[in-house]
Structures are given as structure tokens and as C-alpha cells.
Design a protein around this motif. Structure first.
Motif, PDB file in Angstrom:
ATOM      1  N   ARG A   1       0.871  -1.182   0.000  1.00  0.00           N
ATOM      2  CA  ARG A   1       0.000   0.000   0.000  1.00  0.00           C
ATOM      3  C   ARG A   1       0.903   1.226   0.000  1.00  0.00           C
ATOM      4  NH1 ARG A   1      -4.689   0.327   4.010  1.00  0.00           N
ATOM      5  NH2 ARG A   1      -3.515  -1.433   4.710  1.00  0.00           N
ATOM      6  N   LEU A   2       0.643   2.132  -0.918  1.00  0.00           N
ATOM      7  CA  LEU A   2       1.437   3.346  -1.033  1.00  0.00           C
ATOM      8  C   LEU A   2       0.507   4.551  -1.085  1.00  0.00           C
ATOM      9  CD1 LEU A   2       3.762   1.954  -3.769  1.00  0.00           C
ATOM     10  CD2 LEU A   2       4.546   2.683  -1.524  1.00  0.00           C
ATOM     11  N   THR A   3       1.006   5.676  -0.612  1.00  0.00           N
ATOM     12  CA  THR A   3       0.231   6.914  -0.688  1.00  0.00           C
ATOM     13  C   THR A   3       1.099   8.002  -1.305  1.00  0.00           C
ATOM     14  OG1 THR A   3       0.882   7.563   1.535  1.00  0.00           O
ATOM     15  CG2 THR A   3      -1.200   6.346   1.322  1.00  0.00           C
ATOM     16  N   ALA A   4       0.440   8.946  -1.935  1.00  0.00           N
ATOM     17  CA  ALA A   4       1.130  10.087  -2.544  1.00  0.00           C
ATOM     18  C   ALA A   4       0.155  11.244  -2.639  1.00  0.00           C
ATOM     19  CB  ALA A   4       1.652   9.720  -3.932  1.00  0.00           C
TER      20      ALA A   4
ATOM     21  N   TRP B   1      -2.814   3.651  -3.169  1.00  0.00           N
ATOM     22  CA  TRP B   1      -2.712   2.602  -4.176  1.00  0.00           C
ATOM     23  C   TRP B   1      -2.352   1.307  -3.475  1.00  0.00           C
ATOM     24  CZ3 TRP B   1       2.257   2.104  -7.450  1.00  0.00           C
ATOM     25  CH2 TRP B   1       2.101   1.151  -8.448  1.00  0.00           C
ATOM     26  N   MET B   2      -3.154   0.266  -3.705  1.00  0.00           N
ATOM     27  CA  MET B   2      -2.950  -1.013  -3.046  1.00  0.00           C
ATOM     28  C   MET B   2      -2.884  -2.155  -4.055  1.00  0.00           C
ATOM     29  SD  MET B   2      -5.639  -0.499   0.066  1.00  0.00           S
ATOM     30  CE  MET B   2      -6.817   0.298  -1.013  1.00  0.00           C
ATOM     31  N   PHE B   3      -2.016  -3.121  -3.776  1.00  0.00           N
ATOM     32  CA  PHE B   3      -1.961  -4.380  -4.516  1.00  0.00           C
ATOM     33  C   PHE B   3      -2.375  -5.492  -3.567  1.00  0.00           C
ATOM     34  CE2 PHE B   3       0.977  -2.484  -7.610  1.00  0.00           C
ATOM     35  CZ  PHE B   3       0.569  -3.117  -8.767  1.00  0.00           C
ATOM     36  N   HIS B   4      -3.250  -6.354  -4.035  1.00  0.00           N
ATOM     37  CA  HIS B   4      -3.671  -7.529  -3.280  1.00  0.00           C
ATOM     38  C   HIS B   4      -3.493  -8.778  -4.135  1.00  0.00           C
ATOM     39  CE1 HIS B   4      -6.030  -4.405  -1.163  1.00  0.00           C
ATOM     40  NE2 HIS B   4      -5.957  -5.216  -0.123  1.00  0.00           N
ATOM     41  N   SER B   5      -3.410  -9.912  -3.472  1.00  0.00           N
ATOM     42  CA  SER B   5      -3.538 -11.206  -4.140  1.00  0.00           C
ATOM     43  C   SER B   5      -4.894 -11.768  -3.738  1.00  0.00           C
ATOM     44  CB  SER B   5      -2.438 -12.170  -3.698  1.00  0.00           C
ATOM     45  OG  SER B   5      -2.690 -13.469  -4.201  1.00  0.00           O
TER      46      SER B   5
ATOM     47  N   MET C   1       5.237   4.502  -8.097  1.00  0.00           N
ATOM     48  CA  MET C   1       4.494   5.612  -7.493  1.00  0.00           C
ATOM     49  C   MET C   1       5.236   6.925  -7.699  1.00  0.00           C
ATOM     50  SD  MET C   1       1.728   6.576  -6.078  1.00  0.00           S
ATOM     51  CE  MET C   1       0.753   5.923  -4.745  1.00  0.00           C
ATOM     52  N   ALA C   2       6.553   6.902  -7.605  1.00  0.00           N
ATOM     53  CA  ALA C   2       7.327   8.128  -7.857  1.00  0.00           C
ATOM     54  C   ALA C   2       7.153   8.577  -9.307  1.00  0.00           C
ATOM     55  CB  ALA C   2       8.801   7.892  -7.531  1.00  0.00           C
TER      56      ALA C   2
END
Length: 157
Positions: free
Chosen positions: A11-14, A114-118, A145-146
């Protein structure tokens, strides 16, 4: 029977100064993904549906470790403009799900999560996802993300 929640891999934030509508439009056009995610060779629409609608389908070609190319079908499974965009892929080793949650920032612009899941439910597959895919995705997603944030800042308001 208990439903197993998708396994969060990263999980990332920007933040971007762009308005939420512009950010959603850019993200919801999954063909833009190749512009900012490492290893994506191409993304093409496989239907005539507009970008950002549930059911829109793409063919994504990734370069895997060792150089092998992998085609993945990506389908938009949820879209709530301009706040949420969710896709799922048919890559059997991971069963990926990607979610963007957008919100207008109090100081202007847009906050992006932004999240990635399986989506695997098997304990063995989930363990493999945690041990093998999570570190790879975190590394790639941090770089992505950058790059995404830089691209979003360049979008004409």
C-alpha cells in the motif's frame, strides 16, 4: 463458509497538485499503466468500452524475470469516479487486484492511495505471495508511485 479477504501485498500513498477528476481520468485509462509501471511492455484495450467503466478489459504484456513475456488480462471490476478504481488480473501465480482510492486534499490537489492484493485463498499460495511477490511488488511499486506522481504533476489541469 467464511470468505477470505484478499491478501494485501503493498500500500502506497502520494499527493499530487492535480485535481481529482484529472487524476482519476489518467489512472482509469489503464493504457497509461505502461508509462509508469516498470516491466510493463504494453497495455491495449481488447474492447470498445470507455476507460473507467466496469467490465473494460485490457491485455497487459509484462516482462518477467529472465526476460520472458507474460500476457495478462486485466478487467475493471469497480469504478466510482472520481474516487475509486479497481482492476483484477488473471495472472494465475498471483491473481492480482489493484485498487486506487482518491480523495481531494484540503490544501488542494489529490491524495492517492494505491494497493496491490492477491486474491488467492489457498494458504500455500498466500504464503508464496507473501514471501516471493510482496518484496518484488513493494520495490516495483515504490519506483512506480514516484513515476506516477511525476506524470500526474505534468498533466494539464
Amino acid at each position: 463458509m467464511r470468505k477470505i479477504k484478499p491478501l494485501l501485498l503493498t500500500r502506497l500513498t502520494a499527493h499530487t497538485h492535480q485535481p481529482i477528476d484529472s487524476v482519476f481520468t489518467f489512472i482509469a485509462n489503464h493504457e497509461n499503466y505502461k508509462r509508469w509501471y516498470p516491466g510493463v511492455i504494453s497495455v491495449t484495450s481488447v474492447d470498445d468500452m470507455p476507460h473507467g467503466v466496469v467490465g473494460k478489459t485490457y491485455c497487459e504484456t509484462l516482462q518477467m524475470p529472465g526476460g520472458r513475456l507474460q500476457n495478462i488480462q486485466i478487467v475493471t471490476i469497480a469504478s466510482t469516479p472520481p474516487h475509486r478504481f479497481v482492476t483484477q488480473g488473471d495472472f494465475a501465480s498471483l491473481l492480482p487486484q489493484m485498487t486506487f482510492d482518491l480523495s481531494s486534499s484540503e490544501g488542494g490537489g489529490t491524495d492517492v492511495m494505491w494497493m496491490f492484493h492477491s486474491r488467492h485463498t489457498s494458504p500455500v499460495r498466500r504464503l508464496v505471495a507473501r514471501l516471493i511477490f510482496r518484496p518484488i511488488l513493494r520495490r516495483q511499486a515504490t519506483h512506480a508511485m514516484a513515476t506516477l506522481t511525476r506524470l500526474l504533476e505534468q498533466i494539464a489541469a
